[in-house]
Design an enzyme around this catalytic site. Structure first.
Site, PDB file in Angstrom:
ATOM      1  N   CYS A  42       0.989  -1.343   0.005  1.00  0.00           N
ATOM      2  CA  CYS A  42       0.079  -0.039  -0.082  1.00  0.00           C
ATOM      3  C   CYS A  42       0.843   1.205  -0.066  1.00  0.00           C
ATOM      4  CB  CYS A  42      -1.104  -0.041   1.139  1.00  0.00           C
ATOM      5  SG  CYS A  42      -1.941  -1.547   1.114  1.00  0.00           S
ATOM      6  N   GLU A  50     -10.423   0.917   5.280  1.00  0.00           N
ATOM      7  CA  GLU A  50      -9.533   0.124   6.071  1.00  0.00           C
ATOM      8  C   GLU A  50      -9.586  -1.278   5.638  1.00  0.00           C
ATOM      9  OE1 GLU A  50      -6.496   1.247   7.631  1.00  0.00           O
ATOM     10  OE2 GLU A  50      -6.268  -1.168   7.366  1.00  0.00           O
ATOM     11  N   GLY A  51      -8.390  -1.772   5.453  1.00  0.00           N
ATOM     12  CA  GLY A  51      -8.650  -3.340   5.426  1.00  0.00           C
ATOM     13  C   GLY A  51      -9.583  -3.831   4.581  1.00  0.00           C
ATOM     14  N   ASP A  61     -13.498  -9.468   0.031  1.00  0.00           N
ATOM     15  CA  ASP A  61     -13.206  -7.810  -0.027  1.00  0.00           C
ATOM     16  C   ASP A  61     -14.819  -7.219  -0.058  1.00  0.00           C
ATOM     17  OD1 ASP A  61     -12.638  -5.231  -1.071  1.00  0.00           O
ATOM     18  OD2 ASP A  61     -11.115  -5.988  -2.236  1.00  0.00           O
ATOM     19  N   ARG A 121     -14.866  -3.367  -0.254  1.00  0.00           N
ATOM     20  CA  ARG A 121     -14.714  -2.078  -0.743  1.00  0.00           C
ATOM     21  C   ARG A 121     -15.653  -1.734  -1.490  1.00  0.00           C
ATOM     22  NH1 ARG A 121      -8.480  -2.007  -2.142  1.00  0.00           N
ATOM     23  NH2 ARG A 121      -9.119  -4.335  -2.490  1.00  0.00           N
TER      24      ARG A 121
HETATM   25 ZN   LIG Z   1      -1.955  -2.578   2.751  1.00  0.00          ZN
END
Ligand SMILES: [Zn+2]
Length: 430
Positions: free
Chosen positions: A273, A302-303, A342, A344
């Site tokens: 990242c 986050e994450g 995921d 996101r």
């Molecule tokens: Zn990362």
């Protein structure tokens, strides 16, 4: 005492709170009450569109579910509860106006193009000056300012003569000159539902249930279409003239980056990242120096939007599994802990690009197909895709990057096979 009387009313005298015994379950007066401006999402004229009013002070003015500042609204509640913040404090917006003008762009007048940001959020103090003067508590959901950023990776790029100061974008002392923008989420629920191909009713019910019933209006007030969700927002860092972002003739270098506190801030080496972020900043500076414009759009997810606790649990599971941390089990371990790989969901991400008026990203510094598909699917052209240089991938992050490439992330090299992946190992916990 009648339930309606327990929260402050609109009379100035009521700004001083009385001791409260009752709690109202909904934070809005009944339908048809005077005072709350109508929101016509997507209307080109801001007055016709109507202001977003998320005040907790004047109930009758509210035309949204939830309130300002995303998750920080909870800290505001604590400050009120602890007696540090006077209930009903009105922001003094003197001298807070944006340092740079963004828009209005034609995209602002397309209800389905932007569904998770208030396009007028930066300029409420000017476009709704009359309503504010009438006593409406209208707050900005976007702020635009100037900054200098100073990163060791950029100094290093200067030491290796990859970057040279020009006194405009990059100063002799290694600082880069940026315009930065903070945005809070403002969701127009009918549009958000369409993005995810679910019915608005289903979206509202699930948001209500999965937040533990935090916002009853989601299911009781279908007439209120706008929701200020208690989540993190986004920050933009712009290199060069922000007005150039809307000009497809000017080369735009951009990275859409999702928060990773461990790497971004603390340099944790299990992922790519921070190296990818700082590489993108280097590319943005270079692009702006060559007459283009650069953009880093940083989302608080986050994450993979699973949060750091889940993320750290996954790290342990990866490193303790039989055979140790390996690229072939990378996604599986996340799914075992979180139930998904995921969360996101890039569906809402392009909104900020449309807010900026972006029509073309000439150089996209990202290998993620989810991001690429979301951007191009929203009608923005993408030219070149820039992968992270191999030399910048930390040793322990090989597991992540190879697993992602095998799963279809962009690469200009070879795609690892299943047996290649099994051979890519990370460090153990000791
Ligand atoms: Zn990362």
């Amino acid at each position: 005492m009648a339930p309606d009387a327990v929260l402050p009313t609109d009379s100035p005298a009521a700004a001083v709170p009385a001791p409260r015994q009752h709690i109202r379950l909904t934070s809005h007066p009944g339908q048809g009450s005077a005072g709350a401006p109508t929101i016509r999402w997507g209307a080109a004229d801001p007055i016709e569109r109507g202001p977003v009013v998320g005040t907790t002070t004047h109930r009758s003015q509210r035309n949204v579910i939830g309130t300002h500042s995303g998750s920080y609204g909870v800290y505001r509640a604590l400050a009120v509860a602890a007696g540090n913040l006077e209930r009903g404090h009105r922001a003094d917006l003197t001298d807070t106006s944006p340092t740079d003008v963004v828009g209005p762009h034609p995209q602002w007048a397309d209800a389905d193009r932007i569904v998770s940001i208030d396009p007028w959020g930066a300029t409420v103090a000017s476009v709704y000056a009359a309503q504010i003067a009438q006593g409406y508590d209208i707050r900005p959901t976007i702020a635009v300012t100037k900054a200098h950023i100073d990163l060791p990776e950029i100094r290093q790029a200067m030491a290796f003569l990859r970057l040279r100061p020009d006194g405009r974008v990059l100063l002799d002392n290694g600082s880069a000159v940026v315009t930065k923008v903070a945005l809070e989420p403002v969701w127009w629920l009918p549009g958000v539902a369409r993005r995810f191909n679910v019915s608005e009713g289903e979206l509202r019910r699930t948001l209500f249930e999965e937040t533990g019933g935090m916002y009853p209006e989601l299911v009781t007030r279908s007439d209120i279409e706008v929701f200020l969700p208690p989540i993190g927002g986004q920050t933009l860092y712009i290199f060069g003239d922000p007005r150039d972002l809307a000009n497809p003739e000017v080369t735009l270098t951009a990275r859409i980056h999702d928060e990773c506190n461990g790497s971004d801030v603390f340099g944790s080496d299990i992922c790519t990242c921070r190296p990818y972020l700082t590489h993108a900043i280097e590319e943005c500076i270079q692009g702006a120096q060559q007459g283009g414009v650069g953009l880093i759009a940083y989302s608080r997810k986050e994450g993979r939007a699973l949060g750091e606790v889940t993320k750290f649990l996954v790290y342990n599971a990866r490193k303790r599994q039989v055979g140790g941390d390996s690229a072939d089990k990378y996604f599986l371990r996340t799914e075992c802990v979180a139930g998904v790989q995921d969360m996101r969901f890039q569906e809402l991400m392009p909104d900020v690009l449309h807010w900026l008026g972006v029509k073309k990203i000439h150089r996209l510094v990202s290998m993620s197909n989810d991001k690429y598909d979301a951007i191009t699917g929203s009608g923005i052209e993408v030219g070149e895709r820039i992968k992270i240089p191999d030399a910048l991938v930390p040793a322990d992050a090989r597991v992540e990057i190879e697993a992602k490439i095998a799963a279809g992330y962009f690469t200009d090299g070879s795609v690892p096979t299943e047996s290649d992946l099994a051979g890519v190992k990370g460090r153990g916990l000791d």
